[in-house]
Enzyme design. Structure first.
Site, PDB file in Angstrom:
ATOM      1  N   HIS A  33      11.495 -13.755  -0.654  1.00 55.76           N
ATOM      2  CA  HIS A  33      10.657 -14.837  -1.172  1.00 55.76           C
ATOM      3  C   HIS A  33       9.182 -14.499  -1.120  1.00 55.76           C
ATOM      4  O   HIS A  33       8.387 -15.015  -1.892  1.00 55.76           O
ATOM      5  CB  HIS A  33      11.010 -16.145  -0.466  1.00 55.76           C
ATOM      6  CG  HIS A  33      12.334 -16.649  -0.919  1.00 55.76           C
ATOM      7  ND1 HIS A  33      13.476 -16.481  -0.190  1.00 55.76           N
ATOM      8  CD2 HIS A  33      12.704 -17.230  -2.086  1.00 55.76           C
ATOM      9  CE1 HIS A  33      14.492 -16.970  -0.873  1.00 55.76           C
ATOM     10  NE2 HIS A  33      14.060 -17.438  -2.021  1.00 55.76           N
ATOM     11  N   ARG A  70      15.054 -27.970  -8.867  1.00 58.45           N
ATOM     12  CA  ARG A  70      16.122 -27.506  -7.979  1.00 58.45           C
ATOM     13  C   ARG A  70      15.986 -28.230  -6.652  1.00 58.45           C
ATOM     14  O   ARG A  70      14.898 -28.269  -6.069  1.00 58.45           O
ATOM     15  CB  ARG A  70      16.029 -25.996  -7.746  1.00 58.45           C
ATOM     16  CG  ARG A  70      17.151 -25.550  -6.815  1.00 58.45           C
ATOM     17  CD  ARG A  70      17.182 -24.071  -6.605  1.00 58.45           C
ATOM     18  NE  ARG A  70      16.083 -23.620  -5.771  1.00 58.45           N
ATOM     19  CZ  ARG A  70      15.877 -22.355  -5.463  1.00 58.45           C
ATOM     20  NH1 ARG A  70      16.664 -21.431  -5.956  1.00 58.45           N
ATOM     21  NH2 ARG A  70      14.871 -22.004  -4.693  1.00 58.45           N
ATOM     22  N   GLU A  87      25.200 -18.545  -7.748  1.00 49.60           N
ATOM     23  CA  GLU A  87      24.582 -17.511  -6.925  1.00 49.60           C
ATOM     24  C   GLU A  87      25.464 -17.112  -5.745  1.00 49.60           C
ATOM     25  O   GLU A  87      25.064 -16.305  -4.908  1.00 49.60           O
ATOM     26  CB  GLU A  87      23.192 -17.940  -6.458  1.00 49.60           C
ATOM     27  CG  GLU A  87      23.122 -19.291  -5.780  1.00 49.60           C
ATOM     28  CD  GLU A  87      21.696 -19.683  -5.387  1.00 49.60           C
ATOM     29  OE1 GLU A  87      20.779 -18.850  -5.414  1.00 49.60           O
ATOM     30  OE2 GLU A  87      21.504 -20.860  -5.027  1.00 49.60           O
ATOM     31  N   ASN A  89      19.393 -13.188  -7.671  1.00 47.31           N
ATOM     32  CA  ASN A  89      18.822 -12.730  -6.394  1.00 47.31           C
ATOM     33  C   ASN A  89      19.855 -12.874  -5.281  1.00 47.31           C
ATOM     34  O   ASN A  89      20.095 -11.946  -4.507  1.00 47.31           O
ATOM     35  CB  ASN A  89      17.601 -13.575  -6.007  1.00 47.31           C
ATOM     36  CG  ASN A  89      16.519 -13.522  -7.054  1.00 47.31           C
ATOM     37  OD1 ASN A  89      16.524 -12.636  -7.895  1.00 47.31           O
ATOM     38  ND2 ASN A  89      15.607 -14.463  -7.022  1.00 47.31           N
ATOM     39  N   ASP A  90      20.459 -14.067  -5.231  1.00 47.99           N
ATOM     40  CA  ASP A  90      21.468 -14.281  -4.200  1.00 47.99           C
ATOM     41  C   ASP A  90      22.838 -13.765  -4.622  1.00 47.99           C
ATOM     42  O   ASP A  90      23.606 -13.293  -3.786  1.00 47.99           O
ATOM     43  CB  ASP A  90      21.554 -15.772  -3.844  1.00 47.99           C
ATOM     44  CG  ASP A  90      20.457 -16.161  -2.869  1.00 47.99           C
ATOM     45  OD1 ASP A  90      20.239 -15.410  -1.902  1.00 47.99           O
ATOM     46  OD2 ASP A  90      19.800 -17.185  -3.077  1.00 47.99           O
ATOM     47  N   ARG A 135      18.950  -9.362   1.024  1.00 44.54           N
ATOM     48  CA  ARG A 135      17.903  -9.159   0.011  1.00 44.54           C
ATOM     49  C   ARG A 135      16.524  -8.893   0.611  1.00 44.54           C
ATOM     50  O   ARG A 135      15.597  -8.535  -0.115  1.00 44.54           O
ATOM     51  CB  ARG A 135      17.865 -10.350  -0.954  1.00 44.54           C
ATOM     52  CG  ARG A 135      17.452 -11.656  -0.329  1.00 44.54           C
ATOM     53  CD  ARG A 135      17.755 -12.830  -1.249  1.00 44.54           C
ATOM     54  NE  ARG A 135      16.572 -13.323  -1.934  1.00 44.54           N
ATOM     55  CZ  ARG A 135      16.536 -14.443  -2.652  1.00 44.54           C
ATOM     56  NH1 ARG A 135      17.617 -15.174  -2.792  1.00 44.54           N
ATOM     57  NH2 ARG A 135      15.436 -14.836  -3.225  1.00 44.54           N
ATOM     58  N   CYS A 191      18.066 -17.233 -13.827  1.00 41.75           N
ATOM     59  CA  CYS A 191      16.750 -17.487 -13.228  1.00 41.75           C
ATOM     60  C   CYS A 191      16.464 -16.521 -12.081  1.00 41.75           C
ATOM     61  O   CYS A 191      15.478 -16.680 -11.370  1.00 41.75           O
ATOM     62  CB  CYS A 191      16.638 -18.933 -12.759  1.00 41.75           C
ATOM     63  SG  CYS A 191      17.828 -19.355 -11.490  1.00 41.75           S
TER      64      CYS A 191
HETATM   65  C1  PEP Z   1      18.347 -16.647  -6.983  1.00 45.18           C
HETATM   66  O1  PEP Z   1      18.995 -16.625  -5.931  1.00 45.18           O
HETATM   67  O2  PEP Z   1      18.526 -15.829  -7.913  1.00 45.18           O
HETATM   68  C2  PEP Z   1      17.291 -17.641  -7.177  1.00 45.18           C
HETATM   69  C3  PEP Z   1      16.643 -17.728  -8.317  1.00 45.18           C
HETATM   70  O3  PEP Z   1      16.978 -18.461  -6.123  1.00 45.18           O
HETATM   71  P1  PEP Z   1      16.031 -18.049  -4.896  1.00 45.18           P
HETATM   72  O4  PEP Z   1      15.384 -16.743  -5.224  1.00 45.18           O
HETATM   73  O5  PEP Z   1      15.055 -19.154  -4.719  1.00 45.18           O
HETATM   74  O6  PEP Z   1      17.001 -17.951  -3.763  1.00 45.18           O
HETATM   75 MG    MG Z   2      18.952 -18.279  -4.554  1.00 45.38          MG
END
Ligand code: PEP
Ligand code: MG
Length: 576
Positions: free
Chosen positions: A190, A331, A430, A453-454, A464, A501
């Site tokens: 993040h 979200r 995710e 991402n997740d 990650r 996303c």
């Molecule tokens: C993801 O997990 O791809 C996502 C967009 O959410 P975040 O990065 O906030 O966990």
């Molecule tokens: Mg996520």
């Protein structure tokens, strides 16, 4: 001069002097007390040690015997909390020096830390880390949820740190911070996402940079190559100054293309929306060409504690107004793991990424969820909004969350509060378990948004934010591509919208692949929109499909990576 290699997470070149930020430094605002406060400060200290010992006992009790070493370490910490020597030393500081409890703890444990660190024996020197841990635990309890002050710098600086929490990254004054260089982390941590949102060049995963540089050193951060150069010589410095100018020119050129549509040569339009953390980012996102907000990470609204319904509403209204009729996907709270874990979860977890985060937390603490949902439904009268649920891993969770939303809607109706007749509810895909049964949930939601991402983290079992396994974090892994393909197929069958996303869609190398897999809606860091659009405008869906087919059929991510980077560097020669 030294060059250190890391992971590039936010593009651009910056050159400035170093400010080292110790992530562990909890700022103590009140160092001294008056005599009449001695007793209460002593009580605060005693309470904090008792609470810390209790928390540690609970943690020890939750560990099985196979984790004996961890148990022993925690037992040492627990014993330390009760150590008469520690109590004697801290009380002396409070009573004799009139130091506050927090300041006394930091002074006394600072001295212990220094002594341990100097010891010859490696084992004893290692105990210095334990002292730091104990200090941190006590300070967190003593300081409560007090926030660190916003940093103000007089001149351009690059921040070097072992780690940065998203809130620290956010609280750094934007204007003067021109770069981040961090020991730990990966592409989708993040902190990396925040750096991109702030449009500040950043390199993470630099392992020991925070120990290798000193305040005032000159640092070049190359956010394209993922390199950091410490105290560059004259020749290297002027080469980077040229590169910085060149990159600025590239971004300026892209800006001229902002009003152009994101349309392929064979006439397919790809919707490019923005991922935002704060409503204040919307105006810049629109300037960069965003069509709306596809992911509003609301966690940052909780930075100074849990907001009440009115605060939620006020903030969402600001976002809706700034969007002037464009869509806002709110979200719901995705806290936990690397985002505000301590504040929300309230207890330590052995593995926070697999723990009580996100929707799990909201379903365990419905009062946290209901206030946010009430505000999201209420704001729907001002403009088009959707509600997106993160981290859904089972059908029960989805149904439970939807029941709460329906209940909140009834409650608002009873109260005579106006709402849009329909507010679509969708989920983030995710967690692999939901991607694998996607056909069973497609009829129960209004849309899907793939959170790579997740999804990559959980499918490949790769943390990650852990730089040691960053090479295994492979978005182009054929297993991931299969999952994405299935999700797209299920949404097409159900006639619902599917978007992506995750950060994957902001990386030039993956754009062609994702289009080829069938994605037509991307939500990404605003800064990446013009670059991604430039790729889209130079290709056809036919060639994208061929590329996707090749990647799906490859055995390993590395084969696809070679193919994809070659294609992307031809399409964006200035970028690579
Ligand atoms: C993801 O997990 O791809 C996502 C967009 O959410 P975040 O990065 O906030 O966990
Ligand atoms: Mg996520």
């Amino acid at each position: 001069m030294e060059t250190i290699k890391g992971i590039p997470v936010s593009p651009g070149i910056s050159i400035a002097s170093v400010v080292i930020l110790r992530a562990d430094d909890l700022r103590i605002h009140h160092r001294f007390i008056s005599k009449d406060k001695i007793e209460s400060e002593v009580r605060r200290f005693e309470r904090a040690t008792r609470r810390a010992a209790r928390d540690l006992d609970a943690q020890i009790g939750s560990l099985g015997d196979e984790l004996m070493i961890a148990k022993q370490v925690l037992q040492t910490h627990r014993d330390m909390m009760k150590d008469p020597g520690l109590h004697r030393d801290v009380l002396a500081r409070i009573e004799e020096d009139l130091y506050s409890a927090a300041y006394s703890v930091s002074v006394v444990l600072g001295e212990y830390h220094g002594r341990f660190e100097k010891m010859e024996s490696e084992y004893l020197a290692e105990r210095a880390h334990d002292i730091k841990d104990i200090e941190r635990k006590l300070l967190l309890l003593l300081l409560g949820k007090r926030r660190e002050k916003r940093q103000i710098f007089d001149e351009d600086v690059v921040i070097v740190s072992h780690n940065l929490t998203p809130s620290q990254t956010a609280s750094l004054a934007k204007e003067k911070v021109v770069g981040f260089a961090v020991d730990v982390g990966g592409r989708t941590s993040h902190t990396a996402i925040m750096a991109r949102a702030l449009q500040v060049p950043a390199v993470v995963g630099l392992k020991e940079i925070s120990r290798k540089v000193a305040n005032g050193d000159t640092l070049v951060i190359d956010g394209y190559a993922g390199e950091v150069i410490v105290n560059p010589d004259g020749k290297v410095l002027s080469a980077y100054r040229r590169k910085a100018k060149y990159s600025e020119r590239f971004f300026n050129e892209l800006q001229e293309e902002i009003s152009w549509p994101a349309e392929t040569l064979d006439g397919y339009e790809i919707t490019l929306s923005a991922n935002i953390e704060l409503p204040e980012e919307i105006s810049t996102a629109l300037e960069w060409g965003a069509r709306g907000v596809g992911l509003y990470r609301t966690e940052f609204l909780y930075e100074s504690g849990v907001p009440d319904e009115e605060m939620h509403l006020k903030t969402y209204r600001k976002a809706v107004k700034a969007l002037r009729g464009r869509e806002l996907v709110i979200r719901t709270l995705d806290a936990g793991a690397d985002k505000f874990h301590e504040e929300f979860v309230g207890f330590e977890e052995p593995n926070p990424f697999l723990g009580c985060r996100s929707i799990r937390l909201c379903l365990q603490k419905p009062e946290l969820f209901r206030g946010q949902v009430r505000a999201a439904l209420r704001v729907s009268v001002y403009g088009p909004v959707k509600i997106m649920l993160p981290m859904i891993s089972t059908v029960e969770e989805l149904r439970h969350a939807k029941e709460i939303i329906a209940d909140v809607r009834e409650e608002l109706t009873r109260e005579g509060i106006e709402m849009a007749p329909r507010v679509p509810v969708g989920i983030m895909v995710e967690v692999p378990s939901i991607a694998l049964i996607i056909d069973r949930v497609a009829d129960e939601v209004d849309f899907f948004s793939i959170g790579t991402n997740d999804l990559v983290q959980y499918s490949l079992a790769v943390d990650r934010v852990n730089e040691h396994v960053a090479h295994l974090y492979q978005p182009a892994h054929p297993g991931i591509l299969r999952l994405i393909k299935e999700v797209i197929a299920a949404s097409n069958r159900a006639g619902i919208q599917v978007s992506i996303c995750g950060e994957m869609c902001s990386e030039p190398a993956y754009v062609l692949l994702l289009m080829g897999l069938g994605l037509r809606h991307f939500s990404l860091s605003p800064i990446a929109i013009p670059t991604v659009k430039r790729i889209i405008r130079q290709v056809t869906i036919t060639e994208a499909s061929e590329v996707a087919e090749q990647c799906l059929n490859s055995e390993q991510a590395s084969e696809s990576e070679v193919l994809l980077s070659r294609r992307a560097s031809k399409l964006l020669p200035d970028f690579f």
